[in-house]
Design a protein around this motif. Sequence first.
Motif, PDB file in Angstrom:
ATOM      1  N   VAL A 292      57.396  57.894  24.313  1.00 14.96           N
ATOM      2  CA  VAL A 292      56.323  57.468  23.407  1.00 14.96           C
ATOM      3  C   VAL A 292      54.970  57.862  23.996  1.00 14.96           C
ATOM      4  O   VAL A 292      54.621  57.437  25.102  1.00 14.96           O
ATOM      5  CB  VAL A 292      56.392  55.947  23.163  1.00 14.96           C
ATOM      6  CG1 VAL A 292      55.301  55.521  22.186  1.00 14.96           C
ATOM      7  CG2 VAL A 292      57.771  55.546  22.648  1.00 14.96           C
ATOM      8  N   HIS A 293      54.222  58.672  23.255  1.00 11.07           N
ATOM      9  CA  HIS A 293      52.917  59.118  23.751  1.00 11.07           C
ATOM     10  C   HIS A 293      51.857  58.023  23.599  1.00 11.07           C
ATOM     11  O   HIS A 293      52.056  57.026  22.890  1.00 11.07           O
ATOM     12  CB  HIS A 293      52.476  60.404  23.039  1.00 11.07           C
ATOM     13  CG  HIS A 293      52.103  60.218  21.593  1.00 11.07           C
ATOM     14  ND1 HIS A 293      50.899  59.692  21.187  1.00 11.07           N
ATOM     15  CD2 HIS A 293      52.784  60.521  20.452  1.00 11.07           C
ATOM     16  CE1 HIS A 293      50.837  59.678  19.867  1.00 11.07           C
ATOM     17  NE2 HIS A 293      51.983  60.166  19.395  1.00 11.07           N
ATOM     18  N   GLY A 294      50.737  58.236  24.260  1.00 11.90           N
ATOM     19  CA  GLY A 294      49.650  57.274  24.218  1.00 11.90           C
ATOM     20  C   GLY A 294      48.489  57.740  23.366  1.00 11.90           C
ATOM     21  O   GLY A 294      48.579  58.733  22.632  1.00 11.90           O
ATOM     22  N   ALA A 295      47.384  57.030  23.471  1.00  9.59           N
ATOM     23  CA  ALA A 295      46.188  57.352  22.695  1.00  9.59           C
ATOM     24  C   ALA A 295      45.587  58.676  23.147  1.00  9.59           C
ATOM     25  O   ALA A 295      45.729  59.085  24.297  1.00  9.59           O
ATOM     26  CB  ALA A 295      45.151  56.245  22.850  1.00  9.59           C
ATOM     27  N   PHE A 296      44.924  59.344  22.206  1.00 14.02           N
ATOM     28  CA  PHE A 296      44.173  60.579  22.430  1.00 14.02           C
ATOM     29  C   PHE A 296      45.084  61.782  22.708  1.00 14.02           C
ATOM     30  O   PHE A 296      44.607  62.884  22.967  1.00 14.02           O
ATOM     31  CB  PHE A 296      43.159  60.429  23.574  1.00 14.02           C
ATOM     32  CG  PHE A 296      42.375  59.148  23.504  1.00 14.02           C
ATOM     33  CD1 PHE A 296      41.517  58.892  22.439  1.00 14.02           C
ATOM     34  CD2 PHE A 296      42.512  58.174  24.474  1.00 14.02           C
ATOM     35  CE1 PHE A 296      40.811  57.708  22.348  1.00 14.02           C
ATOM     36  CE2 PHE A 296      41.804  56.979  24.397  1.00 14.02           C
ATOM     37  CZ  PHE A 296      40.954  56.744  23.335  1.00 14.02           C
TER      38      PHE A 296
ATOM     39  N   GLN B  46      56.302  60.881  16.938  1.00 16.68           N
ATOM     40  CA  GLN B  46      54.874  61.173  16.801  1.00 16.68           C
ATOM     41  C   GLN B  46      54.210  59.999  16.075  1.00 16.68           C
ATOM     42  O   GLN B  46      53.825  60.100  14.912  1.00 16.68           O
ATOM     43  CB  GLN B  46      54.677  62.476  16.018  1.00 16.68           C
ATOM     44  CG  GLN B  46      55.165  63.722  16.743  1.00 16.68           C
ATOM     45  CD  GLN B  46      54.183  64.207  17.803  1.00 16.68           C
ATOM     46  OE1 GLN B  46      53.344  63.456  18.286  1.00 16.68           O
ATOM     47  NE2 GLN B  46      54.276  65.468  18.171  1.00 16.68           N
ATOM     48  N   GLU B  47      54.068  58.903  16.800  1.00 14.93           N
ATOM     49  CA  GLU B  47      53.436  57.744  16.167  1.00 14.93           C
ATOM     50  C   GLU B  47      51.952  58.056  15.912  1.00 14.93           C
ATOM     51  O   GLU B  47      51.292  58.680  16.743  1.00 14.93           O
ATOM     52  CB  GLU B  47      53.615  56.477  17.004  1.00 14.93           C
ATOM     53  CG  GLU B  47      52.718  56.320  18.191  1.00 14.93           C
ATOM     54  CD  GLU B  47      53.223  57.008  19.444  1.00 14.93           C
ATOM     55  OE1 GLU B  47      52.708  56.678  20.532  1.00 14.93           O
ATOM     56  OE2 GLU B  47      54.099  57.872  19.344  1.00 14.93           O
TER      57      GLU B  47
ATOM     58  N   LYS C 165      56.800  51.118  13.829  1.00 16.60           N
ATOM     59  CA  LYS C 165      57.755  51.648  12.851  1.00 16.60           C
ATOM     60  C   LYS C 165      58.306  53.001  13.294  1.00 16.60           C
ATOM     61  O   LYS C 165      59.521  53.230  13.262  1.00 16.60           O
ATOM     62  CB  LYS C 165      57.077  51.778  11.485  1.00 16.60           C
ATOM     63  CG  LYS C 165      57.983  52.313  10.388  1.00 16.60           C
ATOM     64  CD  LYS C 165      57.282  52.299   9.041  1.00 16.60           C
ATOM     65  CE  LYS C 165      56.144  53.298   8.996  1.00 16.60           C
ATOM     66  NZ  LYS C 165      55.529  53.367   7.640  1.00 16.60           N
ATOM     67  N   TYR C 166      57.435  53.885  13.718  1.00 12.51           N
ATOM     68  CA  TYR C 166      57.861  55.219  14.146  1.00 12.51           C
ATOM     69  C   TYR C 166      58.741  55.135  15.394  1.00 12.51           C
ATOM     70  O   TYR C 166      59.742  55.844  15.517  1.00 12.51           O
ATOM     71  CB  TYR C 166      56.650  56.105  14.427  1.00 12.51           C
ATOM     72  CG  TYR C 166      56.065  56.764  13.198  1.00 12.51           C
ATOM     73  CD1 TYR C 166      56.255  58.110  12.947  1.00 12.51           C
ATOM     74  CD2 TYR C 166      55.313  56.028  12.286  1.00 12.51           C
ATOM     75  CE1 TYR C 166      55.712  58.714  11.820  1.00 12.51           C
ATOM     76  CE2 TYR C 166      54.770  56.615  11.157  1.00 12.51           C
ATOM     77  CZ  TYR C 166      54.970  57.966  10.925  1.00 12.51           C
ATOM     78  OH  TYR C 166      54.438  58.558   9.813  1.00 12.51           O
ATOM     79  N   THR C 167      58.360  54.266  16.310  1.00 11.00           N
ATOM     80  CA  THR C 167      59.110  54.148  17.564  1.00 11.00           C
ATOM     81  C   THR C 167      60.482  53.535  17.321  1.00 11.00           C
ATOM     82  O   THR C 167      61.498  54.010  17.860  1.00 11.00           O
ATOM     83  CB  THR C 167      58.316  53.303  18.576  1.00 11.00           C
ATOM     84  OG1 THR C 167      57.042  53.925  18.795  1.00 11.00           O
ATOM     85  CG2 THR C 167      59.053  53.188  19.899  1.00 11.00           C
ATOM     86  N   LYS C 168      60.539  52.505  16.513  1.00 10.83           N
ATOM     87  CA  LYS C 168      61.825  51.861  16.230  1.00 10.83           C
ATOM     88  C   LYS C 168      62.757  52.798  15.467  1.00 10.83           C
ATOM     89  O   LYS C 168      63.979  52.766  15.666  1.00 10.83           O
ATOM     90  CB  LYS C 168      61.598  50.570  15.441  1.00 10.83           C
ATOM     91  CG  LYS C 168      60.969  49.467  16.291  1.00 10.83           C
ATOM     92  CD  LYS C 168      60.672  48.220  15.472  1.00 10.83           C
ATOM     93  CE  LYS C 168      60.052  47.131  16.337  1.00 10.83           C
ATOM     94  NZ  LYS C 168      59.710  45.921  15.547  1.00 10.83           N
ATOM     95  N   ALA C 169      62.192  53.654  14.613  1.00 12.94           N
ATOM     96  CA  ALA C 169      63.021  54.630  13.896  1.00 12.94           C
ATOM     97  C   ALA C 169      63.655  55.607  14.878  1.00 12.94           C
ATOM     98  O   ALA C 169      64.829  55.985  14.736  1.00 12.94           O
ATOM     99  CB  ALA C 169      62.173  55.379  12.870  1.00 12.94           C
TER     100      ALA C 169
END
Length: 262
Positions: free
Chosen positions: A42-46, A70-71, A81-85
């Motif tokens: 899971v990527h972070g901000a920016f 790609q949240e 939602k994106y991460t849980k998917a």
Amino acid sequence: MKIICRVRTLTASLIGVILLLDGTVRVAVAAPPTGIKNVVLVHGAFADGSGWKAVAKILEKDGYKVSVPQEPETSYADDQKYTKAAIDAMGGPVILVGHSYGGSVITEAGNDPNVAALVYIAAFALDEGESCASIEQAVPQASKAFKSDTDGNWWIEQEHFTADFAADIPRDEAEFMAISQVPISTDAFTHKVTNPAWKHKPTWYMVASSDRSINPDQERMMAKRAKAKTIEVNASHVAYMSHPKEAANLIEEAATSAPVNQ
């Protein structure tokens, strides 16, 4: 007879060499990993998921199945939602990895029963009632280049991006990240965690000792209270990009150490 014996001896020696070479080749081929085979990064901000490329390639070479959601960072709910998917799509036990703000995301997404362990890479391992904003305010980061716009999104000023976010990767790569950065919404940045998964899931942490985006002292504090197995690298905020081997090794340690059944 002597010639025949010598030929037989030579033939046997050659067979031995061939077997030795064959054995060496077999040893050199990466064995399938034991334990958990699935990893979600899971990527972070920016940033976006492309920053995980080097880590993902190492993991895939070592036999792991990797997913990089790609949240959008438009809201904490959207990012969950994106991460849980991505977790659900793996169809089995998962090692869930987060960088920076991605740590906030995995702290709650990690409560999914398929998540066996958490790995934080210079990330926010938040406690109940904390947000990324509250951690940054408690012990401020070195950078002063974080700015908000009129739409409620936060950015890093481009002229400071390389020094404050990605000082130890190739400069052209850091400069491209600056102009392609993904802003984080105020909602995502200020969301307060309610149920930290690290309180009941095995946890690993990589501290970036030269981080200017999260204070390294805060990273050490979060790792310690999470009782995380911790390593420290002399890296900027994008430690997973400048130290992909160390990041992959930490993830693989989690995958081979965490219990499969939660």
